[in-house]
Design an enzyme around this catalytic site. Sequence first.
Site, PDB file in Angstrom:
ATOM      1  N   HIS A  76      -8.338  -5.343   2.284  1.00  0.00           N
ATOM      2  CA  HIS A  76      -8.215  -3.902   1.498  1.00  0.00           C
ATOM      3  C   HIS A  76      -9.233  -3.064   1.798  1.00  0.00           C
ATOM      4  CE1 HIS A  76      -5.748  -6.859  -0.926  1.00  0.00           C
ATOM      5  NE2 HIS A  76      -5.201  -5.558  -1.625  1.00  0.00           N
TER       6      HIS A  76
ATOM      7  N   GLU B 256       7.206  -1.216   0.395  1.00  0.00           N
ATOM      8  CA  GLU B 256       6.636  -0.190   1.239  1.00  0.00           C
ATOM      9  C   GLU B 256       7.893   0.576   2.059  1.00  0.00           C
ATOM     10  OE1 GLU B 256       5.100  -2.759   0.416  1.00  0.00           O
ATOM     11  OE2 GLU B 256       3.332  -1.681  -0.682  1.00  0.00           O
TER      12      GLU B 256
END
Lengths: 396, 364
Positions: B163, B89
């Site tokens: 999530h 990321e």
Amino acid sequence: MYIGLLQIYFIVPWLASCFRQSGARVVVSARTYADFTPQATFDIKKCDLHKLEEGPPLQAMLSREEGLQYYRTMQTMRRMELKADQLYKQKIIRGFCHLYDGQEACAVGIEAGINLSDHLITAYRAHAYTLTRGGTVREIMAELTGRRGGIAKGKGGSMHMYTKNFYGGNGIVGAQVPLGAGVALACKYLGKNELCVCLYGDGAANQGQIFETYNMASLWKLPCIFICENNKYGMGTSVERAAASTDYYKRGDFIPGLRVDGMDILCVREATKFAAEHCRSGKGPILMELQTYRYHGHSMSDPGVSYRTREEIQEVRSKSDPISMLKDRMLSNNMASVEELKEIDVEVRKEIEDAAQFATTDPEPPLDDLCNHIFYNNPPMEVRGTNPWTKLKSVS
Amino acid sequence: MASLRCFLRSGKNAVSAVLRREFHRTSPAAVQVTVRDALNQAMDEELERDERVFLLGEEVAQYDGAYKISRGLWKKYGDKRIIDTPITEVRMMINLSKNHLRMFLIAGLRPICEFMTFNFSMQAIDQVINSAAKTYYMSAGLQPVPIVFRGPNGASAGVAAQHSQCFAAWYSHCPGLKVVSPWSAEDAKGLLKSAIRDDNPVVFLENELMYGVPFEMSEEAQSKDFIIPIGKAKIERQGNHVTLVSHSRMVSLCLDAAAVLAKEGIECEVINMRTIRPLDAEAIETSIMKTNHLITVEGGWPQFGVGAEILGRIMEGPAFNYLDAPAVRVTGVDIPMPYAKILEDNSIPQIKDIIFSVKKTLNV
């Protein structure tokens, strides 16, 4: 010899079917245990080494009991994953589901090289590890279907299963690696001669936090076995497209490493034993790359064929399947009979069916449990619901 | 007559809600477009329009996107414009150094950075806040950061605690960022185009459960120059009795609740925020001055959330004196998201929660 054959093909199966009807366990093999080879030695592939003078032995001993146990466990994993596939397609399992079939030798081999008192942490492809670390198939499947009998009471799901000394089940790629080093730090601190096995995939291997972890684990000589399960694809991206160096066993740089054939359970076991010895002797962390393969796509929403060919998958299945490899070894060395292994298959199938039955009929968690387990060792508290008038109860 | 169908992947029955709005008539050239296709169109058009725009993320190129938002783009634009990244990321850093190289030139690159979900953005959040949001300020106007961070945000279906988090409040807390949260296909297209054209860092919060939902797209919205200005809310449904303010998927729930309440004679005004930061407080205030009641609806957690900010602003502004009852927030339950369906369903606002809150607020 002909009489023996007669026994095997006619009399014994008949006897077996009699007993089976009454529900009793039957040793199908007509031959006594004394007829089987109790132990055999196998050549295993040499591991590539990084910053190591010598590696694991080139031969592994396998006893009949061990072989049968490994076979049973791997077969259980295989069938459990396939059952999960089925249940997912029936929409009984929801959300994310990352299956492990093809990689069984890794989980079973690793566990065979360590003790249950050691620690283990992995990412989301975790059903098999939940099993080797003490979970039961029933609990695992009930967790997948989100029922109260699930190993996390239905609150975790596929990616968040835990047992004693098994810290999940982690959804964020790479985040489990620093955690694993932390567990290793605790092992060293508490001085109980335990270690932590810290797993991640080829996709996660490029995460910065892993390199930070290598540094600290090495600096502080933490008893940590880093294991990269290289199944050649990080979701849909092949290793060549993601990594500047695909020698994952070397990427620990100052950490010694080995590259292991992850489809051969004996290779994995010997390498793990070697790595465990390294850690326990105070030499610090060590890195293992297990070269393995997953038959399924990354998860159930990935068919797994847009970035690799069916031929490739088929080739691995036919030439390198870990269960077949163990089976062939045992049969060709007279360590077990075909019937015996078939009997295990039947028992495994039954266990999975039972577990699936439980997983689909067990009730969902009670609504009372919604807000529990926020804090540990805390007095009961109130939790805001969806609106200001709804106050829910939360206990530790 | 505009018609809307909401399919919720969690297995709930499809709910049909027919809106009785008058200001948008079906024109013969209107088509049904899913949010996914609208996003795809927006990126396609902007990639075509400006060579400096490029997309990078995990699986965006050859895989066609983890959620297929970038389907077809790699085939069309190739490796240079659509880039597959490893699972790192912090590739943010690479984007930003590209911008820095162009400090004194007119042309600077304009990356669109896809997070597979915003949950993973936490791995890079330092870069989003400290490198993207604050740089123009710290450099006293020398270094702009024209970047878009986009991806699915908030709860999905059965993806459990790690999530399912909503990051609207987290990002909206930070000055220097613009935070956009579209609902419909038109929102998605118009706002993404605006975000890409904006010279500032924009956090674009999509929703996975909305990707497959079709909406009617007017002919105007289908044009290549259709943009929706960032910072302006939209009134999706007119009403007199209570103002429901929401963003993203919760707008659908508000409209469904409004349809049910209308049968009992309660007319809700539903405001689709479209942008979280900068907040269109004026639109909300104008509405409260008409309805005298306010309820905010969001999927995220209550504490320090989007609703909390709206209520604070209203308290401090002219509309406070128009409220006949305390303003109220309908939010997700203050717990990590559980996996089991029954628990998950009870962790996020449902239509019945909105209806309950409306009736409590109106004292009926």
